[in-house]
Motif scaffolding. Structure first.
Motif, PDB file in Angstrom:
ATOM      1  N   ILE A 197      28.889 -14.208 -54.493  1.00 21.01           N
ATOM      2  CA  ILE A 197      28.892 -13.291 -53.350  1.00 21.01           C
ATOM      3  C   ILE A 197      27.457 -13.121 -52.838  1.00 21.01           C
ATOM      4  CG2 ILE A 197      29.026 -10.828 -52.783  1.00 21.01           C
ATOM      5  CD1 ILE A 197      31.693 -11.845 -52.418  1.00 21.01           C
ATOM      6  N   GLU A 198      26.512 -12.996 -53.780  1.00 17.38           N
ATOM      7  CA  GLU A 198      25.102 -12.848 -53.401  1.00 17.38           C
ATOM      8  C   GLU A 198      24.602 -14.090 -52.656  1.00 17.38           C
ATOM      9  OE1 GLU A 198      23.271 -10.191 -53.589  1.00 17.38           O
ATOM     10  OE2 GLU A 198      24.852  -9.030 -54.569  1.00 17.38           O
ATOM     11  N   LYS A 199      25.019 -15.268 -53.118  1.00 13.13           N
ATOM     12  CA  LYS A 199      24.628 -16.505 -52.443  1.00 13.13           C
ATOM     13  C   LYS A 199      25.193 -16.545 -51.030  1.00 13.13           C
ATOM     14  CE  LYS A 199      24.136 -19.504 -56.511  1.00 13.13           C
ATOM     15  NZ  LYS A 199      24.715 -20.673 -57.233  1.00 13.13           N
ATOM     16  N   ALA A 200      26.442 -16.133 -50.889  1.00 12.15           N
ATOM     17  CA  ALA A 200      27.071 -16.107 -49.569  1.00 12.15           C
ATOM     18  C   ALA A 200      26.343 -15.137 -48.643  1.00 12.15           C
ATOM     19  CB  ALA A 200      28.544 -15.730 -49.704  1.00 12.15           C
ATOM     20  N   LYS A 201      25.912 -13.996 -49.210  1.00 10.71           N
ATOM     21  CA  LYS A 201      25.142 -13.022 -48.428  1.00 10.71           C
ATOM     22  C   LYS A 201      23.815 -13.605 -47.984  1.00 10.71           C
ATOM     23  CE  LYS A 201      24.572  -8.859 -49.944  1.00 10.71           C
ATOM     24  NZ  LYS A 201      24.319  -7.736 -50.858  1.00 10.71           N
ATOM     25  N   GLU A 202      23.108 -14.220 -48.913  1.00 16.47           N
ATOM     26  CA  GLU A 202      21.785 -14.786 -48.620  1.00 16.47           C
ATOM     27  C   GLU A 202      21.843 -15.832 -47.510  1.00 16.47           C
ATOM     28  OE1 GLU A 202      20.324 -16.356 -52.240  1.00 16.47           O
ATOM     29  OE2 GLU A 202      20.231 -14.410 -53.267  1.00 16.47           O
ATOM     30  N   LYS A 203      22.937 -16.572 -47.471  1.00 12.49           N
ATOM     31  CA  LYS A 203      23.068 -17.639 -46.482  1.00 12.49           C
ATOM     32  C   LYS A 203      23.724 -17.160 -45.188  1.00 12.49           C
ATOM     33  CE  LYS A 203      23.066 -21.267 -49.984  1.00 12.49           C
ATOM     34  NZ  LYS A 203      21.782 -21.833 -49.539  1.00 12.49           N
ATOM     35  N   GLY A 204      23.971 -15.848 -45.114  1.00 13.46           N
ATOM     36  CA  GLY A 204      24.491 -15.273 -43.873  1.00 13.46           C
ATOM     37  C   GLY A 204      25.974 -15.432 -43.645  1.00 13.46           C
ATOM     38  N   MET A 218      28.381 -13.487 -45.065  1.00 16.21           N
ATOM     39  CA  MET A 218      29.138 -12.269 -45.318  1.00 16.21           C
ATOM     40  C   MET A 218      28.714 -11.146 -44.376  1.00 16.21           C
ATOM     41  SD  MET A 218      31.053 -13.291 -47.810  1.00 16.21           S
ATOM     42  CE  MET A 218      31.884 -11.732 -48.122  1.00 16.21           C
ATOM     43  N   LEU A 219      29.681 -10.282 -44.035  1.00 10.22           N
ATOM     44  CA  LEU A 219      29.363  -9.007 -43.403  1.00 10.22           C
ATOM     45  C   LEU A 219      29.039  -8.060 -44.547  1.00 10.22           C
ATOM     46  CD1 LEU A 219      32.202  -8.798 -40.705  1.00 10.22           C
ATOM     47  CD2 LEU A 219      29.842  -9.608 -40.417  1.00 10.22           C
ATOM     48  N   ASN A 220      27.760  -7.861 -44.801  1.00 12.93           N
ATOM     49  CA  ASN A 220      27.317  -7.211 -46.033  1.00 12.93           C
ATOM     50  C   ASN A 220      27.907  -5.824 -46.252  1.00 12.93           C
ATOM     51  OD1 ASN A 220      25.824  -9.510 -46.256  1.00 12.93           O
ATOM     52  ND2 ASN A 220      23.828  -8.541 -45.950  1.00 12.93           N
ATOM     53  N   ASP A 221      28.121  -5.065 -45.175  1.00 11.27           N
ATOM     54  CA  ASP A 221      28.623  -3.703 -45.348  1.00 11.27           C
ATOM     55  C   ASP A 221      30.107  -3.650 -45.675  1.00 11.27           C
ATOM     56  OD1 ASP A 221      29.496  -4.537 -42.872  1.00 11.27           O
ATOM     57  OD2 ASP A 221      28.989  -2.684 -41.832  1.00 11.27           O
ATOM     58  N   THR A 222      30.772  -4.812 -45.731  1.00 14.27           N
ATOM     59  CA  THR A 222      32.195  -4.834 -46.079  1.00 14.27           C
ATOM     60  C   THR A 222      32.428  -5.186 -47.547  1.00 14.27           C
ATOM     61  OG1 THR A 222      32.532  -7.200 -45.563  1.00 14.27           O
ATOM     62  CG2 THR A 222      32.732  -5.614 -43.739  1.00 14.27           C
ATOM     63  N   ILE A 223      31.387  -5.572 -48.270  1.00 17.79           N
ATOM     64  CA  ILE A 223      31.547  -6.014 -49.660  1.00 17.79           C
ATOM     65  C   ILE A 223      31.780  -4.816 -50.579  1.00 17.79           C
ATOM     66  CG2 ILE A 223      30.447  -7.198 -51.608  1.00 17.79           C
ATOM     67  CD1 ILE A 223      28.863  -8.814 -49.530  1.00 17.79           C
ATOM     68  N   VAL A 224      32.868  -4.863 -51.346  1.00 20.31           N
ATOM     69  CA  VAL A 224      33.219  -3.758 -52.239  1.00 20.31           C
ATOM     70  C   VAL A 224      33.659  -4.291 -53.599  1.00 20.31           C
ATOM     71  CG1 VAL A 224      33.891  -2.141 -50.410  1.00 20.31           C
ATOM     72  CG2 VAL A 224      35.579  -3.746 -51.314  1.00 20.31           C
ATOM     73  N   ASN A 225      33.512  -3.453 -54.624  1.00 17.04           N
ATOM     74  CA  ASN A 225      34.051  -3.764 -55.948  1.00 17.04           C
ATOM     75  C   ASN A 225      35.533  -3.416 -55.944  1.00 17.04           C
ATOM     76  OD1 ASN A 225      31.434  -4.359 -56.791  1.00 17.04           O
ATOM     77  ND2 ASN A 225      31.065  -2.302 -57.561  1.00 17.04           N
ATOM     78  N   ILE A 226      36.373  -4.364 -56.287  1.00 21.50           N
ATOM     79  CA  ILE A 226      37.817  -4.149 -56.245  1.00 21.50           C
ATOM     80  C   ILE A 226      38.376  -3.708 -57.595  1.00 21.50           C
ATOM     81  CG2 ILE A 226      40.054  -5.242 -55.817  1.00 21.50           C
ATOM     82  CD1 ILE A 226      38.417  -4.846 -53.307  1.00 21.50           C
ATOM     83  N   ALA A 271      35.153  -8.229 -53.150  1.00 20.01           N
ATOM     84  CA  ALA A 271      35.760  -8.770 -51.936  1.00 20.01           C
ATOM     85  C   ALA A 271      34.940  -8.350 -50.730  1.00 20.01           C
ATOM     86  CB  ALA A 271      37.198  -8.282 -51.789  1.00 20.01           C
ATOM     87  N   GLY A 272      34.947  -9.184 -49.709  1.00 18.27           N
ATOM     88  CA  GLY A 272      34.244  -8.852 -48.476  1.00 18.27           C
ATOM     89  C   GLY A 272      34.709  -9.738 -47.342  1.00 18.27           C
ATOM     90  N   VAL A 273      34.409  -9.308 -46.137  1.00 16.32           N
ATOM     91  CA  VAL A 273      34.767 -10.051 -44.940  1.00 16.32           C
ATOM     92  C   VAL A 273      33.633 -11.018 -44.604  1.00 16.32           C
ATOM     93  CG1 VAL A 273      35.376  -9.883 -42.486  1.00 16.32           C
ATOM     94  CG2 VAL A 273      36.137  -8.110 -44.099  1.00 16.32           C
ATOM     95  N   THR A 274      33.987 -12.225 -44.236  1.00 15.66           N
ATOM     96  CA  THR A 274      32.973 -13.223 -43.913  1.00 15.66           C
ATOM     97  C   THR A 274      32.432 -13.004 -42.502  1.00 15.66           C
ATOM     98  OG1 THR A 274      34.455 -14.870 -42.931  1.00 15.66           O
ATOM     99  CG2 THR A 274      34.239 -14.878 -45.335  1.00 15.66           C
ATOM    100  N   SER A 275      31.226 -13.481 -42.275  1.00 14.39           N
ATOM    101  CA  SER A 275      30.603 -13.350 -40.954  1.00 14.39           C
ATOM    102  C   SER A 275      31.200 -14.321 -39.945  1.00 14.39           C
ATOM    103  CB  SER A 275      29.096 -13.599 -41.067  1.00 14.39           C
ATOM    104  OG  SER A 275      28.846 -14.913 -41.540  1.00 14.39           O
ATOM    105  N   VAL A 289      40.821  -5.846 -46.871  1.00 13.37           N
ATOM    106  CA  VAL A 289      39.904  -5.506 -47.963  1.00 13.37           C
ATOM    107  C   VAL A 289      40.096  -4.044 -48.368  1.00 13.37           C
ATOM    108  CG1 VAL A 289      37.480  -5.201 -48.598  1.00 13.37           C
ATOM    109  CG2 VAL A 289      38.202  -7.276 -47.410  1.00 13.37           C
ATOM    110  N   ARG A 290      40.270  -3.158 -47.392  1.00 13.09           N
ATOM    111  CA  ARG A 290      40.524  -1.751 -47.723  1.00 13.09           C
ATOM    112  C   ARG A 290      41.835  -1.598 -48.485  1.00 13.09           C
ATOM    113  NH1 ARG A 290      37.681  -0.594 -42.750  1.00 13.09           N
ATOM    114  NH2 ARG A 290      39.557  -0.816 -41.467  1.00 13.09           N
TER     115      ARG A 290
END
Length: 249
Positions: free
Chosen positions: A85-92, A94-102, A212-216, A228-229
């Motif tokens: 998930i962190e790698k996906a964030k770093e590469k742009g 992910m919508l970072n504010d949508t990432i949550v612990n499920i 889980a999170g929504v992709t950019s 996700v919610r």
């Protein structure tokens, strides 16, 4: 004809339009293979109550990240390993504010019923007569966890196979091709594993969080956010718990 507003049980309301309805009512979810049992229920419920079509692609967490980056397709990413998930964030991606612990699950040792090789701990996996299979650390979360455990405890087991998904590890141990595997404890709830294998707890091991999170690159970000919610809703918690996952806040 009057306009119909569709409101889902999760509080999601959207207004179909004649030219956008097909596009807006379908999302693709990239999910870890070990989440297959609860995800099949969760997606079915979401579809039934919202009219949204969900296409699920299962795979190892590393494989899913690769799919997201190469195909540029996927609305929601759900994995059991934070690094990807962190790698996906770093590469742009992910919508970072949508990432949550499920939720979370526990790594365990799975052995044949009756424990014929007398395995009682992680250290016993290094016995000369014990053959094991592990997940590929580059492909799936459980493989990375296994590698970290072996390094931490200085263990060099007799690894005869590496698999891209945790599901294949379950097949290896049930079929008797190996003597032990490290899988997720919740997989003991799967019908195909009940009464066929036993599990051994690993001392000091930490539960692994599923995120889980929504992709950019999502074409349907609002619907994806609702899904996700939903994964954290009270109804979903019952399903996660039913399949052996550990609830988290």
């Amino acid at each position: 004809m009057g306009l119909v507003i569709v409101c889902g049980f999760i509080g999601a309301c959207f207004i179909p339009s004649s030219h956008e309805n097909t596009k807006r009512s379908e999302i693709t979810v990239l999910a870890g293979a070990g989440l297959m049992k609860p995800m099949n229920e969760l997606t079915t419920n979401f579809e039934k109550n919202t009219g949204v079509k969900i296409n699920v692609q299962y795979g190892g967490s590393g494989e899913l990240l690769g799919t997201l980056m190469t195909s540029k397709k996927g609305d929601v990413l759900i994995v059991g390993e934070r690094t990807n998930i962190e790698k996906a964030k770093e590469k742009g991606y992910m919508l970072n504010d949508t990432i949550v612990n499920i939720t979370s699950h526990e790594p365990v040792i799975a052995i044949k019923k009756g424990n014929p090789k007398d395995i009682h701990s992680l250290k016993d996996l290094s016995k000369e007569n014990v053959k094991i299979a592990i997940g590929d650390p580059q492909a799936c979360a459980i493989g990375k966890v296994s590698e970290q455990l072996f390094n931490k405890h200085g263990i060099s087991p007799n690894i005869v196979a590496k698999t891209p998904t945790v599901n294949q590890l379950l097949t290896y141990i049930i079929s008797g091709q190996v003597d032990a595997v490290i899988i997720w404890g919740d997989m003991l709830t799967w019908p195909e594993s009940r009464s066929k294998i036993e599990i051994i707890k690993i001392e000091g091991v930490k539960n692994q969080t599923i995120l889980a999170g929504v992709t950019s690159i999502s074409k349907n970000p609002e619907i994806s956010k609702e899904f996700v919610r939903y994964l954290k809703s009270n109804e979903s918690k019952v399903i996660w718990e039913k399949w052996g996952f550990k609830l988290i806040d």
